[in-house]
Design an enzyme around this catalytic site. Structure first.
Site, PDB file in Angstrom:
ATOM      1  N   SER A 150       0.812  -1.220   0.000  1.00 32.61           N
ATOM      2  CA  SER A 150       0.000   0.000   0.000  1.00 32.61           C
ATOM      3  C   SER A 150       0.843   1.268   0.000  1.00 32.61           C
ATOM      4  O   SER A 150       2.001   1.268   0.415  1.00 32.61           O
ATOM      5  CB  SER A 150      -0.916   0.023   1.234  1.00 32.61           C
ATOM      6  OG  SER A 150      -1.661  -1.164   1.314  1.00 32.61           O
TER       7      SER A 150
HETATM    8  N1  SAH Z   1      -0.727  -4.823   4.003  1.00 32.62           N
HETATM    9  C1  SAH Z   1      -0.064  -5.196   2.767  1.00 32.62           C
HETATM   10  C2  SAH Z   1      -0.930  -4.861   1.566  1.00 32.62           C
HETATM   11  C3  SAH Z   1      -1.102  -6.068   0.710  1.00 32.62           C
HETATM   12  S1  SAH Z   1      -2.344  -5.967  -0.540  1.00 32.62           S
HETATM   13  C4  SAH Z   1       1.321  -4.589   2.686  1.00 32.62           C
HETATM   14  O1  SAH Z   1       1.669  -3.753   3.525  1.00 32.62           O
HETATM   15  O2  SAH Z   1       2.099  -4.977   1.800  1.00 32.62           O
HETATM   16  C5  SAH Z   1      -3.643  -6.939   0.195  1.00 32.62           C
HETATM   17  C6  SAH Z   1      -3.352  -8.377   0.469  1.00 32.62           C
HETATM   18  O3  SAH Z   1      -4.584  -8.961   0.907  1.00 32.62           O
HETATM   19  C7  SAH Z   1      -2.902  -9.218  -0.717  1.00 32.62           C
HETATM   20  O4  SAH Z   1      -1.653  -9.775  -0.439  1.00 32.62           O
HETATM   21  C8  SAH Z   1      -3.992 -10.281  -0.857  1.00 32.62           C
HETATM   22  O5  SAH Z   1      -3.486 -11.541  -1.246  1.00 32.62           O
HETATM   23  C9  SAH Z   1      -4.567 -10.324   0.545  1.00 32.62           C
HETATM   24  N2  SAH Z   1      -5.922 -10.878   0.689  1.00 32.62           N
HETATM   25  C10 SAH Z   1      -7.005 -10.742  -0.124  1.00 32.62           C
HETATM   26  N3  SAH Z   1      -8.053 -11.403   0.389  1.00 32.62           N
HETATM   27  C11 SAH Z   1      -7.646 -11.964   1.567  1.00 32.62           C
HETATM   28  C12 SAH Z   1      -8.272 -12.771   2.568  1.00 32.62           C
HETATM   29  N4  SAH Z   1      -9.549 -13.148   2.495  1.00 32.62           N
HETATM   30  N5  SAH Z   1      -7.535 -13.166   3.624  1.00 32.62           N
HETATM   31  C13 SAH Z   1      -6.222 -12.820   3.732  1.00 32.62           C
HETATM   32  N6  SAH Z   1      -5.578 -12.060   2.828  1.00 32.62           N
HETATM   33  C14 SAH Z   1      -6.268 -11.634   1.754  1.00 32.62           C
END
Ligand code: SAH
Length: 215
Positions: free
Chosen positions: A64
């Site tokens: 993000s």
């Molecule tokens: N907080 C992260 C942002 C990652 S983007 C950072 O700092 O890098 C969001 C993430 O949510 C992705 O990796 C995606 O695979 C995950 N995601 C989507 N649906 C999900 C679910 N139901 N449970 C766990 N993770 C999920």
């Protein structure tokens, strides 16, 4: 680029892009001055680690934008004793920011590869208070609930009822809600066993939350 340059860029980012854009919580600003974002992106993107932008990570996901991480973390209003749940570990960056502020961070990632790589990176960087699990985060982490704060870093169709039920009374849930192109960040505060208040924190853009209480 060496460590000193990264550290300078990190301080500039926090002062210019976060403090100047309204982030007030000193603990959030301090945390973001500590976490080396360059370690959470691939080699070819390290020189862009301190641009205030989301960047691609593995499995077609994104780390993000720093300002969004700051806004979401500030909205949780964490204390040093807080136990926090994050859904969507991704690179592990936001989990590291949370771990600088809260006592214990539990984080769930759906993609096995990302869960594995972020867990080993966080442990390599010395974050002993972060616990990474692979699975569907829309169902929360019942064994470790209730939480003072829950943050979801992917956008769902609605606020997952299971996550609301895993909040302590007085706890806050921050989550982007809506379809791609029309998402809003919302914060739900649990005031009583069946009493919740939801506020709108503005438009955002996230990858989809995929799971039983997601899309
Ligand atoms: N907080 C992260 C942002 C990652 S983007 C950072 O700092 O890098 C969001 C993430 O949510 C992705 O990796 C995606 O695979 C995950 N995601 C989507 N649906 C999900 C679910 N139901 N449970 C766990 N993770 C999920």
């Amino acid at each position: 680029m060496d460590e000193t340059t990264f550290s300078q860029q990190r301080h500039w980012l926090v002062d210019r892009e976060l403090r100047n854009r309204g982030i007030r919580d000193e603990r959030v600003l301090e945390a973001m001055k500590s976490v080396p974002r360059e370690k959470f992106v691939t080699e070819d993107l390290k020189d862009r680690a301190y641009e205030n932008r989301p960047l691609p990570i593995a499995s077609e996901q994104t780390i993000s934008q720093p300002l969004i991480v700051a806004i979401m973390t500030e909205a949780l209003e964490l204390t040093p004793a807080a136990r926090v749940l994050e859904i969507g570990t991704g690179s592990g960056y936001a989990a590291a920011v949370l771990a600088e502020i809260a006592q214990e961070v539990f984080t769930i990632e759906r993609h096995p590869g990302l869960a594995e790589s972020s867990a080993s990176l966080l442990s390599e960087l010395g974050y002993r208070n972060v616990h990474v699990k692979q699975g569907d985060g829309t169902l929360g982490w019942p064994e470790e609930s209730p939480f003072d704060g829950i943050v979801v870093t992917a956008a769902g169709p609605k606020i997952p009822a299971t996550l609301k039920s895993q909040l302590k009374i007085g706890g806050r849930l921050v989550i982007p809600v809506g379809e791609s192109g029309d998402q809003n960040l919302v914060r739900t505060t649990r005031h009583g066993p069946e009493e919740y208040e939801t506020e709108d924190l503005g438009p955002v853009r996230f990858v989809p939350l995929i799971g039983e209480e997601g899309w």
